[in-house]
Design an enzyme around this catalytic site. Structure first.
Site, PDB file in Angstrom:
ATOM      1  N   PHE A 124       0.850  -1.190   0.000  1.00 37.82           N
ATOM      2  CA  PHE A 124       0.000   0.000   0.000  1.00 37.82           C
ATOM      3  C   PHE A 124       0.884   1.238   0.000  1.00 37.82           C
ATOM      4  CE2 PHE A 124      -4.421   1.336   0.708  1.00 37.82           C
ATOM      5  CZ  PHE A 124      -5.093   0.202   0.302  1.00 37.82           C
ATOM      6  N   GLN A 245      -7.170  14.894   3.077  1.00 36.07           N
ATOM      7  CA  GLN A 245      -6.565  14.040   2.067  1.00 36.07           C
ATOM      8  C   GLN A 245      -7.428  13.926   0.812  1.00 36.07           C
ATOM      9  OE1 GLN A 245      -6.026   9.535   2.760  1.00 36.07           O
ATOM     10  NE2 GLN A 245      -3.996  10.431   2.742  1.00 36.07           N
ATOM     11  N   HIS A 247      -7.890  11.532  -2.187  1.00 38.50           N
ATOM     12  CA  HIS A 247      -7.498  10.202  -2.633  1.00 38.50           C
ATOM     13  C   HIS A 247      -7.230  10.290  -4.130  1.00 38.50           C
ATOM     14  CE1 HIS A 247      -7.343   5.957  -3.411  1.00 38.50           C
ATOM     15  NE2 HIS A 247      -7.487   5.692  -2.131  1.00 38.50           N
ATOM     16  N   LEU A 257     -14.944   5.681  -4.742  1.00 37.72           N
ATOM     17  CA  LEU A 257     -13.540   5.329  -4.545  1.00 37.72           C
ATOM     18  C   LEU A 257     -13.119   4.063  -5.286  1.00 37.72           C
ATOM     19  CD1 LEU A 257     -10.969   6.053  -2.816  1.00 37.72           C
ATOM     20  CD2 LEU A 257     -11.675   4.170  -1.361  1.00 37.72           C
ATOM     21  N   GLU A 260      -6.657   2.072  -3.257  1.00 34.16           N
ATOM     22  CA  GLU A 260      -5.228   2.046  -3.538  1.00 34.16           C
ATOM     23  C   GLU A 260      -4.743   0.600  -3.657  1.00 34.16           C
ATOM     24  OE1 GLU A 260      -3.158   5.162  -1.320  1.00 34.16           O
ATOM     25  OE2 GLU A 260      -1.956   3.532  -0.499  1.00 34.16           O
ATOM     26  N   ARG A 291      -0.432   9.331  -0.657  1.00 36.19           N
ATOM     27  CA  ARG A 291      -1.539   9.892  -1.429  1.00 36.19           C
ATOM     28  C   ARG A 291      -1.371  11.364  -1.784  1.00 36.19           C
ATOM     29  NH1 ARG A 291      -6.315   6.693   1.841  1.00 36.19           N
ATOM     30  NH2 ARG A 291      -5.774   4.707   0.914  1.00 36.19           N
ATOM     31  N   HIS A 358     -11.303  12.773   0.562  1.00 33.31           N
ATOM     32  CA  HIS A 358     -11.448  11.421   1.083  1.00 33.31           C
ATOM     33  C   HIS A 358     -11.412  11.341   2.609  1.00 33.31           C
ATOM     34  CE1 HIS A 358     -11.093   7.080   1.044  1.00 33.31           C
ATOM     35  NE2 HIS A 358      -9.924   7.105   1.655  1.00 33.31           N
ATOM     36  N   ARG A 404      -2.348  11.070   5.930  1.00 35.91           N
ATOM     37  CA  ARG A 404      -2.508   9.700   6.440  1.00 35.91           C
ATOM     38  C   ARG A 404      -2.036   8.685   5.409  1.00 35.91           C
ATOM     39  NH1 ARG A 404      -6.644   5.559   5.892  1.00 35.91           N
ATOM     40  NH2 ARG A 404      -7.863   6.941   4.558  1.00 35.91           N
TER      41      ARG A 404
HETATM   42  C1  LIG Z   1     -14.764   4.705   0.424  1.00 35.28           C
HETATM   43  C2  LIG Z   1     -13.762   4.655   1.550  1.00 35.28           C
HETATM   44  C3  LIG Z   1     -12.806   3.643   1.595  1.00 35.28           C
HETATM   45  C4  LIG Z   1     -11.885   3.579   2.628  1.00 35.28           C
HETATM   46  N1  LIG Z   1     -10.966   2.572   2.667  1.00 35.28           N
HETATM   47  C5  LIG Z   1     -10.106   2.472   3.707  1.00 35.28           C
HETATM   48  C6  LIG Z   1      -9.202   1.370   3.828  1.00 35.28           C
HETATM   49  O1  LIG Z   1      -9.185   0.455   3.017  1.00 35.28           O
HETATM   50  N2  LIG Z   1      -8.371   1.340   4.888  1.00 35.28           N
HETATM   51  C7  LIG Z   1      -8.372   2.319   5.843  1.00 35.28           C
HETATM   52  O2  LIG Z   1      -7.583   2.229   6.789  1.00 35.28           O
HETATM   53  N3  LIG Z   1      -9.226   3.358   5.754  1.00 35.28           N
HETATM   54  C8  LIG Z   1     -10.093   3.460   4.732  1.00 35.28           C
HETATM   55  N4  LIG Z   1     -10.964   4.519   4.667  1.00 35.28           N
HETATM   56  C9  LIG Z   1     -11.055   5.431   5.808  1.00 35.28           C
HETATM   57  C10 LIG Z   1     -11.817   4.762   6.930  1.00 35.28           C
HETATM   58  O3  LIG Z   1     -12.733   3.848   6.405  1.00 35.28           O
HETATM   59  C11 LIG Z   1     -12.569   5.768   7.803  1.00 35.28           C
HETATM   60  O4  LIG Z   1     -11.701   6.772   8.232  1.00 35.28           O
HETATM   61  C12 LIG Z   1     -13.142   5.069   9.025  1.00 35.28           C
HETATM   62  O5  LIG Z   1     -13.911   3.958   8.642  1.00 35.28           O
HETATM   63  C13 LIG Z   1     -13.984   5.983   9.897  1.00 35.28           C
HETATM   64  O6  LIG Z   1     -14.501   5.208  10.959  1.00 35.28           O
HETATM   65  P1  LIG Z   1     -15.204   5.866  12.212  1.00 35.28           P
HETATM   66  O7  LIG Z   1     -15.562   4.751  13.138  1.00 35.28           O
HETATM   67  O8  LIG Z   1     -14.401   6.975  12.730  1.00 35.28           O
HETATM   68  O9  LIG Z   1     -16.534   6.518  11.604  1.00 35.28           O
HETATM   69  P2  LIG Z   1     -17.675   5.956  10.617  1.00 35.28           P
HETATM   70  O10 LIG Z   1     -17.472   4.563  10.210  1.00 35.28           O
HETATM   71  O11 LIG Z   1     -17.836   6.979   9.570  1.00 35.28           O
HETATM   72  O12 LIG Z   1     -18.945   5.966  11.575  1.00 35.28           O
HETATM   73  C14 LIG Z   1     -19.488   7.167  12.091  1.00 35.28           C
HETATM   74  C15 LIG Z   1     -20.665   6.797  12.952  1.00 35.28           C
HETATM   75  O13 LIG Z   1     -21.120   7.958  13.633  1.00 35.28           O
HETATM   76  C16 LIG Z   1     -22.520   8.024  13.542  1.00 35.28           C
HETATM   77  N5  LIG Z   1     -22.892   9.436  13.696  1.00 35.28           N
HETATM   78  C17 LIG Z   1     -22.388  10.514  13.069  1.00 35.28           C
HETATM   79  N6  LIG Z   1     -22.972  11.633  13.527  1.00 35.28           N
HETATM   80  C18 LIG Z   1     -23.853  11.246  14.471  1.00 35.28           C
HETATM   81  C19 LIG Z   1     -24.773  11.930  15.304  1.00 35.28           C
HETATM   82  N7  LIG Z   1     -24.911  13.253  15.274  1.00 35.28           N
HETATM   83  N8  LIG Z   1     -25.543  11.204  16.135  1.00 35.28           N
HETATM   84  C20 LIG Z   1     -25.444   9.853  16.187  1.00 35.28           C
HETATM   85  N9  LIG Z   1     -24.589   9.155  15.420  1.00 35.28           N
HETATM   86  C21 LIG Z   1     -23.810   9.857  14.579  1.00 35.28           C
HETATM   87  C22 LIG Z   1     -22.846   7.433  12.201  1.00 35.28           C
HETATM   88  O14 LIG Z   1     -24.184   7.016  12.151  1.00 35.28           O
HETATM   89  C23 LIG Z   1     -21.872   6.256  12.186  1.00 35.28           C
HETATM   90  O15 LIG Z   1     -22.398   5.185  12.906  1.00 35.28           O
HETATM   91  C24 LIG Z   1     -11.900   4.574   3.637  1.00 35.28           C
HETATM   92  C25 LIG Z   1     -12.853   5.584   3.599  1.00 35.28           C
HETATM   93  C26 LIG Z   1     -13.767   5.641   2.556  1.00 35.28           C
HETATM   94  C27 LIG Z   1     -14.748   6.788   2.532  1.00 35.28           C
END
Ligand SMILES: Cc1cc2nc3c(=O)[nH]c(=O)nc-3n(C[C@H](O)[C@H](O)[C@H](O)COP(=O)(O)OP(=O)(O)OC[C@H]3O[C@@H](n4cnc5c(N)ncnc54)[C@H](O)[C@@H]3O)c2cc1C
Length: 594
Positions: A124, A245, A247, A257, A260, A291, A358, A404
């Site tokens: 990666f 970032q 992507h 997306l 990578e 990236r 991203h 990142r």
């Molecule tokens: C398309 C894509 C592909 C990716 N691929 C990778 C990868 O392969 N490897 C990697 O390391 N990273 C990857 N990333 C980045 C990574 O996936 C994210 O940074 C990470 O999943 C975020 O996780 P989180 O638990 O912080 O939030 P999220 O998974 O975004 O969850 C947020 C949560 O908060 C809740 N929420 C938000 N606001 C409120 C509110 N006001 N009240 C109640 N609930 C709320 C939502 O409902 C949700 O449950 C990718 C990102 C994207 C967009």
């Protein structure tokens, strides 16, 4: 207590976790297993959180396929962050990574396997062996659906541990008393439109990213930065918000997306002359440079007239040479996305791609226990905000600094989700006091905010304000920035923020009223946009994802420091980067070439 407050329904928990993505659910699992009463709120069903969309993998120096060490991982992460990452937190992240991944394996996460039964790992961007020598295989993957596998595994474990989920609930504001302690949140039950007071000895923010403040984004529609809006309104600063970032490979025109992992498997970027241009920009790592580097190189190619297509406004990602077998086995979802959104079958043709917003590197300032920090300029030290933690993409721990590395986010979710859970459990006895008296003023403020929206009969439409914000961010805060563009962007976003004070929606019905939710989300997004563009306009250097044409060099003498932005007066302060790791030697800044 005033009459209106006593009429609001109230619930009490040891811990309220806002967000059911990877971070929130890894944390809640630790809490539920320790026997604490824990409520997890989510705007959507837990397994629809954006983590489910993560494709490429989760990093850990397992060394299953080539020699690897956590110190190499740490070096890559510090260098990837352009030295803005805090080295204590980065050491913690990389040292804990193998344990965190093995734990997921033991939870039943369905990783791809090598013939000897170990977890499959792919190369990666920016992940190297021997401190930068050549790409290393460090990304543990479940095909191109790693986030899907991870999130479902954590959800099942939480159900088994009887975590209490509040599905389709939106947290509105933090409840904070005069001492600054956080006592819970106000929240909207979306199904009924009722507002509740959720009291908690500890509140954890795990609300994910805010990529929806841009017009073109790889992020889900729910990524509106609610946690950031909540802390900004509560008087806590947002850190390093200038670092976002892009992507390199969003599908041109659609933003969806393309992981990578495609380049990890051997895919390459080409310009209109069929040239593998990354060989010129990053002779060592080529298409697998970090990236920020690859995005800028692509932008440069397009600007200099070597873009593809009738308008020369994208480059292409070629992977047909990998063969149908590899594509179908390792990248099945990518093939589907390319066919649906790019109108090409990657087994035969290359995919048109452009850099697309991203991930936010900045966020709510926190340490590696997840505790939210407020900087005290007088004593030049961090003070913990009692009762508040932040984890996942909404937090700035800061392990990602100015840029990142791919796969380090999924890792960040589980390492800090777990560490935060443990810290809350370990300190829970100290918090065994009764719930503190409710901070009436703080709750009233939140209700006033909602009421203002409810009662306004005319004003600015939510959609218009949102579009104005997204267009301004897209035009003024791109891959390459100039001070002139940024300063004009600050003025535009200020203007949009003024309009946002007057937003209104026509339909005032209570049951599942999405117009109300969108209006509340816009208020959060505006805070994030203000923080981003103001912080960017003041940083007169180029570092990581912040590339300023007027100041193309990194300036460690003046700018090796974190930005802190305050919502109430738009003020910006700075605090030092933690250069000292926990047990190893500092990795000193040097030029960043690949
Ligand atoms: C398309 C894509 C592909 C990716 N691929 C990778 C990868 O392969 N490897 C990697 O390391 N990273 C990857 N990333 C980045 C990574 O996936 C994210 O940074 C990470 O999943 C975020 O996780 P989180 O638990 O912080 O939030 P999220 O998974 O975004 O969850 C947020 C949560 O908060 C809740 N929420 C938000 N606001 C409120 C509110 N006001 N009240 C109640 N609930 C709320 C939502 O409902 C949700 O449950 C990718 C990102 C994207 C967009």
């Amino acid at each position: 207590m005033t009459a209106i407050l006593s009429s609001l329904p109230r619930r009490k928990f040891d811990v309220v976790v806002i967000g059911a993505g990877g971070a929130g659910m890894r944390c809640s699992l630790q809490l539920a297993q320790a026997g604490l009463s824990v409520a997890v709120l989510s705007k959507v069903f837990p397994t629809r959180s954006h983590t489910v969309a993560a494709q490429g993998g989760i990093s850990a120096s397992l060394g299953n396929m080539s020699e690897d060490h956590w110190q190499w991982h740490m070096y890559d992460t510090v260098k990837g962050s352009d030295w803005l990452g805090d080295q204590d937190a980065i050491e913690f992240l990389c040292r804990e990574a193998p344990n965190a991944v093995y734990e997921l394996e033991h939870f039943g996460m369905p990783f791809d396997r090598n013939p000897d039964g170990t977890i499959y790992q792919r190369p990666f961007g920016g992940h190297t062996s021997h401190f930068g020598e050549k790409p290393v295989q460090r990304a543990c993957a479940a095909a191109d659906r790693t986030g899907h596998a991870l999130l479902h595994t954590l959800y099942q474990r939480n159900v088994a541990s009887r975590t209490h989920f509040f599905v389709e609930w939106m947290a509105l504001d933090l409840i904070r008393n005069d001492d600054g302690d956080v006592l819970g949140v106000t929240a909207l039950e979306m199904e009924t439109g009722d507002i509740y007071i959720l009291e908690a000895k500890t509140t954890v923010l795990a609300t994910g990213g805010a990529g929806r403040i841009w017009a073109a984004s790889t992020n889900a529609f729910i990524n509106t930065g609610d946690g950031l809006g909540m802390v900004a309104r509560a008087g806590i600063p947002l850190q390093d918000m200038e670092f976002w970032q892009f992507h390199p490979t969003g599908v041109a025109g659609a933003g969806v997306l393309i992981t990578e992992g495609v380049r990890g498997e051997g895919g390459i970027l080409l310009n209109k002359d069929g040239e593998r241009f990354m060989e010129r920009y990053a002779p060592n790592l080529k298409d697998l440079a970090p990236r920020d580097f690859v995005s800028r190189s692509m932008d440069q190619e397009i600007k200099e007239g070597r873009g593809c297509g009738p308008d020369g406004n994208y480059v292409v990602l070629k992977l047909d040479h990998l063969g149908a077998d590899v594509i179908n086995k390792r990248l099945p979802s990518i093939r589907e996305i390319a066919i649906r959104f790019g109108n090409v079958d990657p087994i035969k043709e290359p995919i048109p791609v452009v850099p697309t917003i991203h991930y936010q590197m900045g966020g709510i300032p926190a340490n590696y226990h997840g505790q939210v920090l407020q900087w005290d300029a007088a004593s030049q030290s961090n003070k913990v905000v009692n009762g508040l933690y932040a984890i996942g993409e909404c937090a700035a721990v800061s392990v990602h600094g100015a840029n990142r590395l791919g796969t380090n986010s999924l890792l960040d979710l589980v390492v800090f989700g777990r560490a935060t859970g443990n810290h809350i459990v370990d300190t829970h006895l100290e918090r065994q006091r009764e719930h503190k008296d409710l901070a009436v003023e703080s709750v009233t403020k939140s209700l006033d905010r909602v009421n203002a929206l409810e009662t306004r009969a005319s004003g600015e439409k939510v959609q218009d304000v949102g579009n104005a914000m997204r267009i301004a961010m897209q035009q003024h805060c791109g891959v390459f920035r100039t001070l002139d563009l940024l300063n004009k962007g600050v003025a535009k976003i200020d203007e949009v923020a003024e309009q946002a004070k007057n937003i209104y929606f026509k339909d005032k019905s209570k049951v599942f009223n999405m117009a109300r939710q969108e209006a509340l989300e816009i208020e959060n997004m505006i805070e994030v946009a203000r923080a981003t563009i103001k912080s960017a306009s003041l940083r007169t250097e180029s570092r990581g994802a912040h590339a300023l044409n007027d100041h193309p060099e990194r300036d460690d003498v003046n700018w090796l420091k974190h930005t802190l932005w305050y919502s109430n007066d738009g003020r910006v302060e700075y605090k030092p980067v933690q250069m000292k790791p926990l047990t190893v030697e500092t990795i000193p800044p040097k030029a960043r070439t690949f």
